[in-house]
Design a protein around this motif. Structure first.
Motif, PDB file in Angstrom:
ATOM      1  N   ARG A 259       2.527   2.297   3.241  1.00 53.04           N
ATOM      2  CA  ARG A 259       3.105   3.634   3.070  1.00 53.04           C
ATOM      3  C   ARG A 259       3.980   4.068   4.240  1.00 53.04           C
ATOM      4  N   GLU A 331      -3.619   0.496   0.951  1.00 46.96           N
ATOM      5  CA  GLU A 331      -4.059   1.887   0.759  1.00 46.96           C
ATOM      6  C   GLU A 331      -3.706   2.367  -0.652  1.00 46.96           C
ATOM      7  N   CYS A 332      -4.129   1.591  -1.631  1.00 46.56           N
ATOM      8  CA  CYS A 332      -3.735   1.849  -3.021  1.00 46.56           C
ATOM      9  C   CYS A 332      -4.381   3.096  -3.607  1.00 46.56           C
ATOM     10  N   HIS A 333      -5.345   3.706  -2.895  1.00 51.65           N
ATOM     11  CA  HIS A 333      -5.963   4.937  -3.422  1.00 51.65           C
ATOM     12  C   HIS A 333      -4.969   6.098  -3.455  1.00 51.65           C
ATOM     13  N   HIS A 334      -3.774   5.888  -2.879  1.00 52.32           N
ATOM     14  CA  HIS A 334      -2.737   6.917  -2.932  1.00 52.32           C
ATOM     15  C   HIS A 334      -1.882   6.803  -4.198  1.00 52.32           C
ATOM     16  N   THR A 335      -2.305   6.014  -5.165  1.00 47.10           N
ATOM     17  CA  THR A 335      -1.555   5.879  -6.421  1.00 47.10           C
ATOM     18  C   THR A 335      -1.920   7.047  -7.327  1.00 47.10           C
ATOM     19  N   GLU A 339       3.033  10.461  -5.589  1.00 44.13           N
ATOM     20  CA  GLU A 339       3.127   9.462  -4.517  1.00 44.13           C
ATOM     21  C   GLU A 339       4.058   8.316  -4.929  1.00 44.13           C
ATOM     22  N   TYR A 341       3.704   5.132  -4.626  1.00 41.34           N
ATOM     23  CA  TYR A 341       2.953   4.102  -5.338  1.00 41.34           C
ATOM     24  C   TYR A 341       2.855   4.424  -6.827  1.00 41.34           C
ATOM     25  N   ASN A 342       2.551   5.681  -7.115  1.00 43.11           N
ATOM     26  CA  ASN A 342       2.378   6.076  -8.523  1.00 43.11           C
ATOM     27  C   ASN A 342       3.707   6.040  -9.268  1.00 43.11           C
ATOM     28  N   THR A 367      -8.035  -1.126  -0.454  1.00 42.31           N
ATOM     29  CA  THR A 367      -8.488   0.213  -0.071  1.00 42.31           C
ATOM     30  C   THR A 367      -9.895   0.154   0.501  1.00 42.31           C
TER      31      THR A 367
END
Length: 501
Positions: A259, A331-335, A339, A341-342, A367
């Motif tokens: 990120r 840090e894929c929990h920010h999808t 964001e 990623y999303n 993550t």
């Protein structure tokens, strides 16, 4: 350079210089990854500074980057400073290479080096090489002469093999001598200082059992989220997955995304030391490269950038998601929500639904915790997790189950303990505050007795309650508006109420 400019000037007067400047800029940017691997920035900074391509502050900053973050980062800073300061920086850069005796790099970008220049730089043999010498005489040369003539700088493995085969065909050396010469080539090639190295042998990594367990599901090719505690070595797991992916795919293209730029740089520095001959390339968010990503993908195997850079290139039409074979999201929990990623995964899922037959890249997320979002209950937390997993289009969730005991030896996992809170019926702090408030109330009562006309009595009720504090504020406003009170008494009463409120 001039040989390239003159024909264009003959056809289009006064346009050759401008066109060639633009073309050389494109050429240098196109080969930038290779230049960063081979170039020693401090060797050419002096020439560039003397010719006004960079300033003293730029030279100092490049030197600082070199000593703090290494040669690669210093090269990045050098290119940024040149492009910012001077319009004709490509020509000055080429001259700086020549001035620093790096003709081997210059020849790779020179569009038409003369045969004499190729001979001078060791790229090829001269026209008079063994001219007029019969084969019989060549075969009678002593070993020292043969080695001296044969061991010349080479530019790549193909040149080396071709030269070795030619010498063998003439019968100049025996098999043992040929092996010794090959050894000399390797020693010369890998012992050169600085950026002369071509490829380094990949360093081997040995994962622990719990790390191999984390990688198992992703190695099957399914979209996977790897969830493990901070410090468990998820980056090493990702590196192992990338190595296996590169070795198993025919034309692999991997994108590792983080990120922020510092995280991207950190992962790039680690990976490039372990991927051997696989070419890696980093794209910084602040870098204004003129080379499209689709061109870079013809040269490199593994890319490091932020997700927004990939989104921008997709929207410009420079690349498509199916052109990659593996996408790693750190840090894929920010999808979630808006964001980057999303936004990227929305394009991924849209491509998947529009054409179900097109092959899409594998998704691997890293993550420490998926999190619970804004949920305050278990059901809301579960819904948040399901939403993240669906956004990532994952099929598997990889956690440590079999090797928990081993992981505990290497990872500081916080223990979870439930403590039941009991109601505290005695509060010493509250008692002290109430005692002080009673003293202030007594002072207020004495002031009231001195002003018999006043009807502003203190409210009753529990101290510190909302009702009590609201009544105090209301009473304070009444006294401030009461003009019948003496000035000094009114000020003292307001002071008491301020402390009570």
């Amino acid at each position: 350079y001039q040989r390239f400019v003159d024909p264009i000037n003959e056809e289009y007067p006064d346009r050759g210089d401008k066109f060639c400047q633009e073309y050389f800029e494109f050429l240098i940017c196109y080969l930038k990854g290779d230049l960063i691997e081979r170039l020693e920035p401090m060797h050419i900074c002096g020439f560039l500074y003397q010719n006004g391509c960079i300033e003293k502050s730029d030279r100092d900053k490049i030197a600082s980057e070199y000593h703090s973050n290494g040669r690669s980062q210093a090269c990045q800073e050098l290119f940024f400073c040149m492009q910012r300061k001077k319009k004709n920086w490509p020509v000055l850069f080429m001259e700086a290479l020549k001035d620093s005796d790096r003709s081997d790099i210059k020849c790779k970008m020179d569009l038409a080096p003369t045969p004499e220049e190729l001979v001078r730089d060791g790229i090829a043999f001269g026209s008079d090489h063994n001219q007029g010498v019969p084969i019989a005489e060549i075969q009678n040369l002593d070993e020292e002469t043969v080695v001296k003539r044969v061991v010349t700088p080479v530019q790549d493995n193909n040149d080396e093999e071709e030269l070795s085969d030619s010498v063998s065909a003439l019968g100049l050396v025996e098999d043992g001598d040929k092996a010794a010469m090959d050894s000399d080539y390797e020693e010369e090639k890998y012992m050169k200082e600085g950026s002369e190295k071509e490829f380094s042998k990949p360093k081997e990594i040995k994962l622990r059992e719990y790390q191999l367990e984390l990688a198992e599901k992703a190695l099957t090719g399914k979209n996977t989220v790897i969830c493990a505690d901070t410090g468990s070595g998820k980056t090493w797991v990702a590196l192992h997955i990338v190595q296996e992916h590169l070795n198993s795919k025919e034309s692999p293209k991997v994108a590792f995304m983080a990120r922020t730029n510092p995280l991207v740089q950190q992962q790039y520095t680690l990976f490039k030391n372990f991927l051997g001959e696989k070419r890696v390339y980093i794209i910084n968010k602040d870098e204004k490269s003129t080379v499209p990503l689709k061109k870079l993908m013809e040269l490199y195997d593994v890319f490091f950038f932020t997700p927004q850079i990939l989104i921008n290139n997709i929207e410009k039409g420079d690349t498509r998601i199916p052109e990659f074979t593996l996408l790693i999201l750190d840090e894929c929990h920010h999808t979630a929500k808006g964001e980057p990623y999303n936004n990227l995964m929305r394009k991924y899922i849209k491509t998947k639904h529009n054409n179900k037959e097109i092959p899409l890249p594998q998704i691997v997320g890293l993550t420490a915790s998926i999190g619970v979002g804004a949920a305050t209950a278990e059901e809301g937390a579960i819904q948040h997790m399901i939403k993240i997993f669906s956004n990532l289009d994952v099929h598997e969730i990889s956690t440590v189950e079999k090797n928990k005991e081993e992981m505990k030896k290497f990872v500081a996992i916080p223990t979870e303990e439930h403590v039941k809170m009991e109601v505290c019926y005695k509060d010493p702090c509250k008692e002290i505050i109430e005692e002080e408030m009673k003293k202030v109330e007594n002072i207020y009562e004495n002031l009231m007795k001195r002003n018999l006309n006043s009807r502003q009595n203190l409210p009753g009720g529990e101290y510190l309650s909302k009702t009590y504090l609201g009544s105090i504020i209301k009473l304070k406003n009444q006294i401030m508006c009461d003009t019948t009170l003496p000035k000094d008494s009114g000020r003292e009463m307001i002071c008491c109420l301020t402390h009570l409120g």
